[in-house]
Design a protein around this motif. Structure first.
Motif, PDB file in Angstrom:
ATOM      1  N   ARG A 168     -46.452  22.385 -37.989  1.00 37.70           N
ATOM      2  CA  ARG A 168     -45.865  21.899 -36.504  1.00 37.70           C
ATOM      3  C   ARG A 168     -46.285  20.718 -35.492  1.00 37.70           C
ATOM      4  N   MET A 169     -47.588  21.047 -35.575  1.00 39.61           N
ATOM      5  CA  MET A 169     -48.690  20.457 -35.353  1.00 39.61           C
ATOM      6  C   MET A 169     -49.017  18.534 -36.092  1.00 39.61           C
ATOM      7  N   ALA A 170     -49.055  18.801 -36.918  1.00 40.45           N
ATOM      8  CA  ALA A 170     -49.206  17.779 -38.303  1.00 40.45           C
ATOM      9  C   ALA A 170     -47.540  16.912 -38.722  1.00 40.45           C
ATOM     10  N   LEU A 171     -46.845  17.631 -37.915  1.00 37.37           N
ATOM     11  CA  LEU A 171     -45.078  16.889 -37.436  1.00 37.37           C
ATOM     12  C   LEU A 171     -45.443  15.996 -36.910  1.00 37.37           C
ATOM     13  N   ILE A 172     -45.640  16.473 -35.318  1.00 41.01           N
ATOM     14  CA  ILE A 172     -45.423  15.742 -34.140  1.00 41.01           C
ATOM     15  C   ILE A 172     -46.531  15.131 -34.372  1.00 41.01           C
ATOM     16  N   ASP A 173     -47.666  15.270 -34.870  1.00 43.20           N
ATOM     17  CA  ASP A 173     -48.659  14.194 -34.683  1.00 43.20           C
ATOM     18  C   ASP A 173     -48.049  13.011 -35.400  1.00 43.20           C
ATOM     19  N   GLY A 174     -47.487  12.793 -36.833  1.00 45.61           N
ATOM     20  CA  GLY A 174     -46.723  12.091 -37.369  1.00 45.61           C
ATOM     21  C   GLY A 174     -45.071  11.556 -36.411  1.00 45.61           C
ATOM     22  N   LEU A 175     -45.183  12.030 -35.751  1.00 47.94           N
ATOM     23  CA  LEU A 175     -43.773  11.756 -34.673  1.00 47.94           C
ATOM     24  C   LEU A 175     -44.434  10.292 -33.549  1.00 47.94           C
ATOM     25  N   ARG A 176     -45.344  11.207 -32.993  1.00 47.38           N
ATOM     26  CA  ARG A 176     -46.057  10.321 -32.043  1.00 47.38           C
ATOM     27  C   ARG A 176     -46.687   8.578 -32.594  1.00 47.38           C
ATOM     28  N   SER A 177     -47.537   9.539 -33.941  1.00 49.84           N
ATOM     29  CA  SER A 177     -47.857   8.060 -34.785  1.00 49.84           C
ATOM     30  C   SER A 177     -47.465   6.806 -34.674  1.00 49.84           C
ATOM     31  N   GLY A 178     -45.829   7.414 -35.018  1.00 45.21           N
ATOM     32  CA  GLY A 178     -44.700   6.081 -35.448  1.00 45.21           C
ATOM     33  C   GLY A 178     -44.286   5.298 -34.184  1.00 45.21           C
ATOM     34  N   VAL A 179     -43.999   6.671 -33.407  1.00 45.88           N
ATOM     35  CA  VAL A 179     -43.316   6.142 -32.216  1.00 45.88           C
ATOM     36  C   VAL A 179     -44.424   4.893 -31.226  1.00 45.88           C
ATOM     37  N   TYR A 180     -45.765   4.909 -31.099  1.00 41.04           N
ATOM     38  CA  TYR A 180     -46.783   4.214 -30.522  1.00 41.04           C
ATOM     39  C   TYR A 180     -46.768   2.859 -30.642  1.00 41.04           C
ATOM     40  N   LYS A 181     -46.776   2.194 -29.495  1.00 38.38           N
ATOM     41  CA  LYS A 181     -46.643   0.280 -30.187  1.00 38.38           C
ATOM     42  C   LYS A 181     -45.529   0.124 -30.458  1.00 38.38           C
ATOM     43  N   ASN A 182     -44.643   1.038 -31.121  1.00 39.68           N
ATOM     44  CA  ASN A 182     -42.871   0.595 -31.404  1.00 39.68           C
ATOM     45  C   ASN A 182     -42.272   0.241 -30.620  1.00 39.68           C
ATOM     46  N   LYS A 183     -41.894  -0.688 -30.148  1.00 41.82           N
ATOM     47  CA  LYS A 183     -40.943  -1.501 -29.171  1.00 41.82           C
ATOM     48  C   LYS A 183     -39.375  -1.116 -29.812  1.00 41.82           C
ATOM     49  N   LEU A 184     -39.313  -1.417 -31.445  1.00 44.07           N
ATOM     50  CA  LEU A 184     -38.288  -0.842 -32.059  1.00 44.07           C
ATOM     51  C   LEU A 184     -37.498   0.015 -31.604  1.00 44.07           C
ATOM     52  N   ILE A 185     -37.940   1.062 -31.668  1.00 42.13           N
ATOM     53  CA  ILE A 185     -37.929   2.365 -32.011  1.00 42.13           C
ATOM     54  C   ILE A 185     -37.149   2.578 -30.884  1.00 42.13           C
ATOM     55  N   ARG A 186     -35.616   3.314 -30.580  1.00 39.11           N
ATOM     56  CA  ARG A 186     -35.203   4.070 -29.567  1.00 39.11           C
ATOM     57  C   ARG A 186     -34.945   5.821 -29.866  1.00 39.11           C
ATOM     58  N   GLU A 187     -34.973   6.050 -30.654  1.00 37.58           N
ATOM     59  CA  GLU A 187     -34.615   8.022 -30.485  1.00 37.58           C
ATOM     60  C   GLU A 187     -34.599   8.113 -32.596  1.00 37.58           C
ATOM     61  N   ILE A 188     -34.894   9.339 -32.547  1.00 37.36           N
ATOM     62  CA  ILE A 188     -35.095   9.913 -33.637  1.00 37.36           C
ATOM     63  C   ILE A 188     -34.632  11.470 -33.620  1.00 37.36           C
ATOM     64  N   MET A 189     -33.061  10.871 -34.730  1.00 36.28           N
ATOM     65  CA  MET A 189     -32.887  12.087 -34.618  1.00 36.28           C
ATOM     66  C   MET A 189     -33.491  13.081 -36.134  1.00 36.28           C
ATOM     67  N   LEU A 190     -35.055  13.827 -35.664  1.00 31.50           N
ATOM     68  CA  LEU A 190     -35.240  14.862 -36.342  1.00 31.50           C
ATOM     69  C   LEU A 190     -34.181  16.265 -36.898  1.00 31.50           C
ATOM     70  N   ILE A 191     -34.050  16.563 -38.284  1.00 36.11           N
ATOM     71  CA  ILE A 191     -33.882  17.558 -39.189  1.00 36.11           C
ATOM     72  C   ILE A 191     -35.247  18.561 -39.106  1.00 36.11           C
ATOM     73  N   TYR A 192     -35.656  19.495 -38.757  1.00 36.04           N
ATOM     74  CA  TYR A 192     -36.617  19.831 -39.392  1.00 36.04           C
ATOM     75  C   TYR A 192     -36.434  21.381 -39.216  1.00 36.04           C
ATOM     76  N   LYS A 193     -36.291  22.095 -40.305  1.00 36.00           N
ATOM     77  CA  LYS A 193     -36.171  23.962 -40.534  1.00 36.00           C
ATOM     78  C   LYS A 193     -35.478  24.032 -39.702  1.00 36.00           C
ATOM     79  N   LYS A 194     -33.852  23.476 -40.823  1.00 32.63           N
ATOM     80  CA  LYS A 194     -32.552  23.812 -40.414  1.00 32.63           C
ATOM     81  C   LYS A 194     -31.918  23.954 -39.349  1.00 32.63           C
TER      82      LYS A 194
END
Length: 214
Positions: A168-194
């Motif tokens: 979980r913590m590694a996933l959250i780290d990846g999510l936060r890095s992916g949206v950091y200074k990312n002006k294009l993204i509005r929403e992530i629809m995450l499928i994780y553990k069903k």
């Protein structure tokens, strides 16, 4: 380009795959001009009932093939061909249908060289979203961040299907890095553990993300 005006409705988080009904192989030459005109009208119309009517017409477009029908929700995955190039796209879209979305793969012929090439339209009630699909089997947070940034180059909404047992913590780290200074993204629809999580950018950036993802 058309603008996504809706954020979408709240959906059930539980994702349980209960079989599917697949149609025979088929391939059609889709009426791109008519299809794009109908899609454009779905975005342009303000009245909710009229918009719902146009979205129903889109789902019933005669050139599309139903490649999956969810027995759980009654929703469908539609495409111009019964064969998808990537298996992960079929698995991801089946899960989306199971939690209440109709999915239409964007016909290849609808994009010009200058346009962003997103993967699918997600439809629900009066909502229509342009979405890029990403499936990640890596446990590396940097890989997750990279996929988010790649997807946001194509569409402001991303479906991120986690196919590994990343912590979980590694996933959250990846999510936060992916949206950091990312002006294009509005929403992530995450499928994780069903489960399906609707994660607007501001939620991913906040401390609240640690309470949401379990």
């Amino acid at each position: 380009m058309m603008k996504d005006k809706q954020q979408g409705d709240k959906v059930d988080e539980s994702v349980i795959k209960i079989g599917y009904e697949q149609k025979k192989e088929a391939l059609f030459l889709i009426d791109i001009v008519g299809f794009v005109a109908l899609v454009t009208s779905c975005y342009d119309i303000v009245d909710r009932k009229l918009k719902e009517g146009r979205i129903k017409q889109l789902k019933a477009w005669p050139d599309l093939v139903e490649i999956y029908h969810s027995k759980q929700s009654g929703r469908s995955v539609l495409c111009e061909s019964s064969n998808l190039e990537h298996l992960h796209e079929q698995r991801t879209t089946e899960l989306l249908a199971d939690v209440g979305y109709d999915v239409i793969f964007a016909p290849k012929g609808m994009f010009s060289r200058q346009e962003k090439k997103f993967d699918v339209f997600l439809l629900k009630s009066h909502i229509i979203l342009k979405v890029d699909l990403k499936a990640v089997s890596s446990k590396n947070p940097l890989t997750i961040a990279k996929r988010i940034k790649e997807g946001s180059d194509q569409a402001p909404f991303i479906v991120l299907h986690i196919c590994s047992d990343i912590e979980r913590m590694a996933l959250i780290d990846g999510l936060r890095s992916g949206v950091y200074k990312n002006k294009l993204i509005r929403e992530i629809m995450l499928i994780y553990k069903k489960k399906l999580y609707r994660l607007p950018k501001n939620l991913v950036e906040s401390w609240g993300i640690f309470d949401i993802i379990k």
